[in-house]
Write a protein that holds these residues in place. Structure first.
Motif, PDB file in Angstrom:
ATOM      1  N   UNK A  86      -4.137 -11.856  15.823  1.00 29.83           N
ATOM      2  CA  UNK A  86      -4.634 -12.184  14.484  1.00 29.83           C
ATOM      3  C   UNK A  86      -6.004 -11.570  14.212  1.00 29.83           C
ATOM      4  N   UNK A  87      -6.830 -11.385  15.263  1.00 25.84           N
ATOM      5  CA  UNK A  87      -8.158 -10.816  15.025  1.00 25.84           C
ATOM      6  C   UNK A  87      -8.091  -9.341  14.645  1.00 25.84           C
ATOM      7  N   UNK A  88      -6.932  -8.713  14.815  1.00 26.42           N
ATOM      8  CA  UNK A  88      -6.776  -7.315  14.435  1.00 26.42           C
ATOM      9  C   UNK A  88      -6.340  -7.154  12.982  1.00 26.42           C
ATOM     10  N   UNK A  89      -6.013  -8.236  12.323  1.00 32.08           N
ATOM     11  CA  UNK A  89      -5.616  -8.173  10.909  1.00 32.08           C
ATOM     12  C   UNK A  89      -6.863  -8.379  10.056  1.00 32.08           C
ATOM     13  N   UNK A  90      -7.142  -7.437   9.163  1.00 35.20           N
ATOM     14  CA  UNK A  90      -8.357  -7.481   8.351  1.00 35.20           C
ATOM     15  C   UNK A  90      -8.174  -8.450   7.185  1.00 35.20           C
ATOM     16  N   UNK A  91      -9.139  -9.341   7.022  1.00 32.08           N
ATOM     17  CA  UNK A  91      -9.087 -10.332   5.943  1.00 32.08           C
ATOM     18  C   UNK A  91     -10.354 -10.339   5.098  1.00 32.08           C
ATOM     19  N   UNK A  92     -11.223  -9.355   5.281  1.00 35.10           N
ATOM     20  CA  UNK A  92     -12.487  -9.312   4.557  1.00 35.10           C
ATOM     21  C   UNK A  92     -12.342  -8.753   3.150  1.00 35.10           C
ATOM     22  N   UNK A  93     -13.479  -8.517   2.466  1.00 32.26           N
ATOM     23  CA  UNK A  93     -13.428  -7.987   1.094  1.00 32.26           C
ATOM     24  C   UNK A  93     -12.936  -6.547   1.072  1.00 32.26           C
ATOM     25  N   UNK A  94     -12.247  -6.216   0.002  1.00 28.45           N
ATOM     26  CA  UNK A  94     -11.664  -4.887  -0.158  1.00 28.45           C
ATOM     27  C   UNK A  94     -11.982  -4.384  -1.556  1.00 28.45           C
ATOM     28  N   UNK A  95     -12.499  -3.159  -1.640  1.00 28.00           N
ATOM     29  CA  UNK A  95     -12.804  -2.539  -2.927  1.00 28.00           C
ATOM     30  C   UNK A  95     -11.729  -1.532  -3.298  1.00 28.00           C
ATOM     31  N   UNK A  96     -11.672  -1.220  -4.571  1.00 28.07           N
ATOM     32  CA  UNK A  96     -10.802  -0.157  -5.024  1.00 28.07           C
ATOM     33  C   UNK A  96      -9.353  -0.569  -5.158  1.00 28.07           C
ATOM     34  N   UNK A  97      -8.431   0.414  -5.129  1.00 29.62           N
ATOM     35  CA  UNK A  97      -7.010   0.131  -5.370  1.00 29.62           C
ATOM     36  C   UNK A  97      -6.387  -0.789  -4.342  1.00 29.62           C
ATOM     37  N   UNK A  98      -6.857  -0.742  -3.096  1.00 30.03           N
ATOM     38  CA  UNK A  98      -6.298  -1.634  -2.090  1.00 30.03           C
ATOM     39  C   UNK A  98      -6.674  -3.082  -2.368  1.00 30.03           C
ATOM     40  N   UNK A  99      -7.840  -3.304  -2.962  1.00 25.50           N
ATOM     41  CA  UNK A  99      -8.214  -4.660  -3.358  1.00 25.50           C
ATOM     42  C   UNK A  99      -7.327  -5.164  -4.482  1.00 25.50           C
ATOM     43  N   UNK A 100      -6.978  -4.290  -5.428  1.00 26.31           N
ATOM     44  CA  UNK A 100      -6.061  -4.682  -6.489  1.00 26.31           C
ATOM     45  C   UNK A 100      -4.670  -4.953  -5.937  1.00 26.31           C
ATOM     46  N   UNK A 101      -4.290  -4.239  -4.894  1.00 25.91           N
ATOM     47  CA  UNK A 101      -2.948  -4.392  -4.338  1.00 25.91           C
ATOM     48  C   UNK A 101      -2.768  -5.698  -3.597  1.00 25.91           C
ATOM     49  N   UNK A 102      -3.857  -6.373  -3.251  1.00 31.12           N
ATOM     50  CA  UNK A 102      -3.729  -7.616  -2.481  1.00 31.12           C
ATOM     51  C   UNK A 102      -2.974  -8.695  -3.241  1.00 31.12           C
ATOM     52  N   UNK A 103      -3.132  -8.709  -4.562  1.00 30.32           N
ATOM     53  CA  UNK A 103      -2.479  -9.720  -5.383  1.00 30.32           C
ATOM     54  C   UNK A 103      -1.154  -9.241  -5.958  1.00 30.32           C
ATOM     55  N   UNK A 104      -0.664  -8.107  -5.511  1.00 31.98           N
ATOM     56  CA  UNK A 104       0.583  -7.550  -6.029  1.00 31.98           C
ATOM     57  C   UNK A 104       1.742  -7.940  -5.121  1.00 31.98           C
ATOM     58  N   UNK A 105       2.922  -7.521  -5.514  1.00 28.21           N
ATOM     59  CA  UNK A 105       4.118  -7.821  -4.722  1.00 28.21           C
ATOM     60  C   UNK A 105       4.225  -6.933  -3.501  1.00 28.21           C
ATOM     61  N   UNK A 106       3.498  -5.856  -3.497  1.00 24.90           N
ATOM     62  CA  UNK A 106       3.581  -4.916  -2.379  1.00 24.90           C
ATOM     63  C   UNK A 106       2.183  -4.633  -1.847  1.00 24.90           C
TER      64      UNK A 106
END
Length: 640
Positions: A86-106
C-alpha cells in the motif's frame, strides 16, 4: 635532404613575406609542391562540424534494463491481485490532467517514485535507434547546419570555438550586439536614402553615390575596435575619421570610393544557403508541432516539440548575422582601412598620435557579431551628430553640397560610449531567448507528471544562465575599467558561456537518446509537485485537454520567432542597397525599399510617434543621472 629542406624553408619564408604585403586575396602558386599546399590551414569547417556532431551524438548504452511498458503492466497486475504494498500507491495531491482523472470513471493508476525504482530500476529506458534517429534528423542535424552557416573567420579555429561558446552559451548578449549593429547599419541606410528626394536615383558620380560610400564605410568601421588610449588620441582619430568619411576633396573622394568598392567585393555571400537552412528548421518545427498535436505520438513527441521551441532563438540569431555579415577576410579589410586612414593623415599632414611607432594601426580586432566584449562602435556618435544638424530631412544633401560642414562638425559626446538606446536591443534579445525557454518550459512542465522535472528544470536553468551571463557582462561594462579587472571578468564570462553551452548540449543529447526517460525524471521531483509516476500515454492525456498547455507554450515561442524573423528579413531588404556592389541592383533595391515604406506608412508613423516618447524618457533619465552634457542630444531619431 638538407638542400631540399632549405629550399622548402625559403619558399615558406617568401610566402610569409608576400602574405604580409598583399593587397587582396591571392591564389596559391601552381608551382608550389602539393605537400606544401596541404600544410596551409583552411577555415576548418570540417573540424567544427565533427566537434558539434561528436557532442550531439555522444553514444549511450543501447541495452537498458528498464522497460516502462512492461514495468507498468507488471505493477498494475500486482495492484489488481492485491500484491502491491500500500505504501507504493500514491495518494498525494495531483496537478493537471491526472488530477482531473481521479474523479472520472477511468482514473490513472499512480505509484510512488520509490515503487518505480523498485520495480522498474534506476537506469533510464534509452530510446531505440529508430526514435533517436527521428530526433537527430528532425532537430540535431538542422541545428548543426544552422550553426555552420554562421559567419566564422577562416584560419582561426581557437577563436571560432570561443565564438561558438559565446553565441550558444550567451545568446542574449550575442543577439543584443548583433541587433545593435543592425540598428546602426539601418540608420546609415536611412540617411543615404533621405539625402535625396524620394523619386531621385542619381547615377555616379554624384553626391548621392559619395554619401553611399561614406555611410557604408561608417557601418564597416563600426565593427572594428579602435586603438584609443588617451583623450587626445580619441579626438585625433575622430578628426581623421570625419575627414576620411565625409571630406569632399576630389583626392579623398577617389580614395574613399576605391576603398568602398574593394570592401564591398570582400563582403561575405551565401545568403540563399542560410535562408534555405532556416527554411529547413521551420519545416522541422512544423512537423514536430503536427506530431505533438496530432494523434500520432507518445510523450517523446511533445518533448521533441519542447526541444525545438527551446532552440527557436537560433534561427533569428543566424538570420541576423546575414544583415550584420562580416567580410570574408576581416584582417585584410582592417589593413585596407588602416592604410586608408594613414593616407588621410598624410594628406592632412597631421602629426602621428603614436610617437615612435612606424605605420600605426588605428583599427584593432574585428568585433562584429558580438566577438569582442564591451564593444560599442563609433558610428552611433557620428550619426547622432549628423542628425542634430540643421535641415536634416528629405533631400538634406543639397543643403551641405557646397560646404565642408559634414567633415568639420565634431561630436559633442564621446567617440565611443554606451547609449541608453541600446537598452531596447537588450530587451528585444531578452524577450526572444526567454520566450523560447518559456515555451519549452510550458510544454514539458504541463506534460504529466505535472511539475518541475529534468526537462522543464533544464530549460529553466538554460534561460537563467543566459540571463546571468547578460547581467554579469553588463555589470562588468558598467563598473570595471579596461585593464586587469576586465580581463579577469572576460575569463569568468567565458567559463560561464562554456558551462551553459555544455548544459545545452547535454539537454539535446539527453532528449535525443532517452537519458531523461527514467523514474526520477518521470516523477518531476524537483519542485515538490510531483513525486509519483503514471504509465499512461498521450491519448489518455489528450482526453483531458493537455493540448491547451502545449498550445500556450507553442504560441509563446512561435509569436516571438515570427516577429524576430520578420524583423530581420525586413532589415535585410531595406539595407541591402547600401552594400550591393552593382549600381543598378542597388538602385532597384532602393526603389523596392521606398515602395515598401510607402505601403507601410501607417505602422511607421505609429512607431515614430512611440519613438518620440522613448527619446523623451531617455532625456529625463539622463537629466536625473546628471548627464547634462547629453541633454542637447535628446531629439527624436530618424525612424522612417
Amino acid at each position: 635532404m638538407a638542400e631540399g629542406r632549405g629550399r622548402l624553408e625559403g619558399q615558406c619564408s617568401r610566402v610569409s613575406l608576400h602574405g604580409n604585403a598583399h593587397q587582396g586575396p591571392q591564389h596559391p602558386n601552381t608551382d608550389t609542391p602539393r605537400s606544401l599546399l596541404r600544410l596551409v590551414p583552411s577555415g576548418k569547417p570540417l573540424l567544427l562540424a565533427l566537434f558539434l556532431l561528436l557532442l550531439l551524438s555522444t553514444p549511450v548504452p543501447v541495452a537498458a534494463k528498464t522497460h516502462f511498458a512492461q514495468c507498468g503492466a507488471k505493477i498494475k497486475e500486482l495492484a489488481k491481485n492485491g500484491s502491491l504494498p500500500s505504501e507504493y500507491i500514491y495518494t498525494g495531491p495531483v496537478k493537471g490532467p491526472l488530477g482531473q482523472a481521479r474523479n472520472s470513471k477511468n482514473p490513472a493508476f499512480l505509484v510512488t517514485f520509490a515503487a518505480c525504482e523498485e520495480y522498474c530500476g534506476v537506469t533510464p529506458e534509452y530510446y531505440e535507434w529508430e526514435k533517436a534517429s527521428d530526433t537527430i534528423t528532425t532537430w540535431v542535424l538542422p541545428l548543426v547546419g544552422l550553426i555552420l552557416q554562421a559567419p566564422f573567420e577562416s584560419n582561426n579555429f581557437k577563436q571560432t570555438m570561443f565564438v561558438v561558446f559565446r553565441w550558444v552559451g550567451s545568446p542574449i548578449v550575442s543577439m543584443m550586439c548583433i541587433f545593435w549593429n543592425m540598428k546602426v547599419t539601418r540608420k546609415c541606410a536611412i540617411m543615404v536614402d533621405m539625402s535625396v528626394d524620394k523619386d531621385q536615383y542619381p547615377p555616379p558620380p554624384s553626391s548621392f553615390a559619395e554619401l553611399r560610400d561614406s555611410f557604408y564605410l561608417l557601418s564597416v568601421v563600426n565593427q572594428y575596435e579602435l586603438n584609443i588610449y588617451t583623450q587626445l588620441q580619441e579626438r585625433h582619430i575622430e578628426t581623421i575619421l570625419r575627414v576620411g568619411l565625409f571630406d569632399r576633396r576630389r583626392e579623398i573622394q577617389r580614395m574613399r570610393a576605391r576603398v568602398a568598392a574593394s570592401i564591398r567585393r570582400e563582403r561575405r555571400r551565401g545568403t540563399v544557403q542560410v535562408l534555405a537552412s532556416l527554411a529547413w528548421f521551420l519545416v522541422a518545427m512544423g512537423i514536430s508541432i503536427n506530431k505533438a498535436f496530432g494523434d500520432l505520438g507518445v510523450n517523446s513527441t511533445a518533448h521533441n516539440l519542447a526541444l525545438g521551441l527551446l532552440m527557436s532563438w537560433l534561427p533569428v540569431l543566424i538570420a541576423a548575422t546575414i544583415v550584420d555579415r562580416n567580410p570574408m577576410d576581416a584582417r585584410y579589410v582592417r589593413a585596407k582601412l588602416n592604410n586608408y586612414l594613414r593616407e588621410i593623415e598624410a594628406v592632412e599632414r597631421t602629426p602621428s598620435i603614436f610617437p615612435g611607432v612606424e605605420d600605426p594601426d588605428i583599427f584593432g580586432e574585428f568585433a562584429g557579431q558580438g566577438r569582442v566584449r564591451w564593444h560599442y562602435g563609433v558610428a552611433h556618435s557620428f550619426l547622432r551628430t549628423l542628425e542634430a544638424m540643421h535641415g536634416m530631412g528629405r533631400g538634406w544633401s543639397t543643403i551641405y553640397e557646397n560646404t565642408d560642414e559634414l567633415s568639420t562638425t565634431g561630436a559633442y559626446s564621446g567617440l565611443v560610449g554606451f547609449d541608453l538606446s541600446e537598452v531596447w536591443q537588450m530587451v528585444a534579445a531578452f524577450l526572444m531567448v526567454c520566450s523560447c525557454s518559456l515555451g519549452a518550459f510550458f510544454v514539458s512542465y504541463y506534460t504529466p507528471t505535472v511539475g518541475l522535472g529534468c526537462r522543464s528544470g533544464g530549460y529553466m536553468i538554460f534561460g537563467l544562465n543566459a540571463t546571468g551571463c547578460l547581467i554579469l557582462e553588463m555589470a562588468a561594462w558598467a563598473f570595471l575599467h579596461p585593464g586587469t579587472g576586465r580581463r579577469m571578468a572576460q575569463w569568468v564570462l567565458r567559463l560561464c558561456e562554456f558551462t551553459n553551452f555544455c548544459w545545452l548540449v547535454y539537454i539535446i543529447v539527453a532528449q535525443t537518446f532517452g537519458i531523461y526517460n527514467s523514474c526520477r525524471c518521470k516523477s518531476s521531483m524537483w519542485g515538490g509537485a510531483g513525486g509519483y509516476v503514471d504509465f499512461e500515454g498521450v491519448p489518455y492525456y489528450k482526453s483531458y485537454h493537455i493540448e491547451n498547455s502545449w498550445l500556450l507554450g507553442t504560441l509563446t515561442t512561435c509569436i516571438f520567432l515570427g516577429i524576430g524573423l520578420a524583423y530581420v528579413v525586413e532589415q535585410w531588404c531595406t539595407q541591402s542597397f547600401l552594400w550591393t556592389q552593382n549600381w543598378e541592383s542597388a538602385m532597384n533595391g532602393l526603389w523596392c525599399v521606398r515602395k515598401w515604406k510607402w505601403a507601410t506608412t501607417g505602422p511607421r508613423w505609429v512607431f515614430a510617434w512611440l519613438a518620440e516618447y522613448v527619446v523623451e524618457a531617455e532625456c529625463r533619465v539622463r537629466t536625473f543621472l546628471g548627464r547634462e552634457g547629453d541633454v542637447e542630444d535628446c531629439r527624436p531619431l530618424w525612424n522612417s
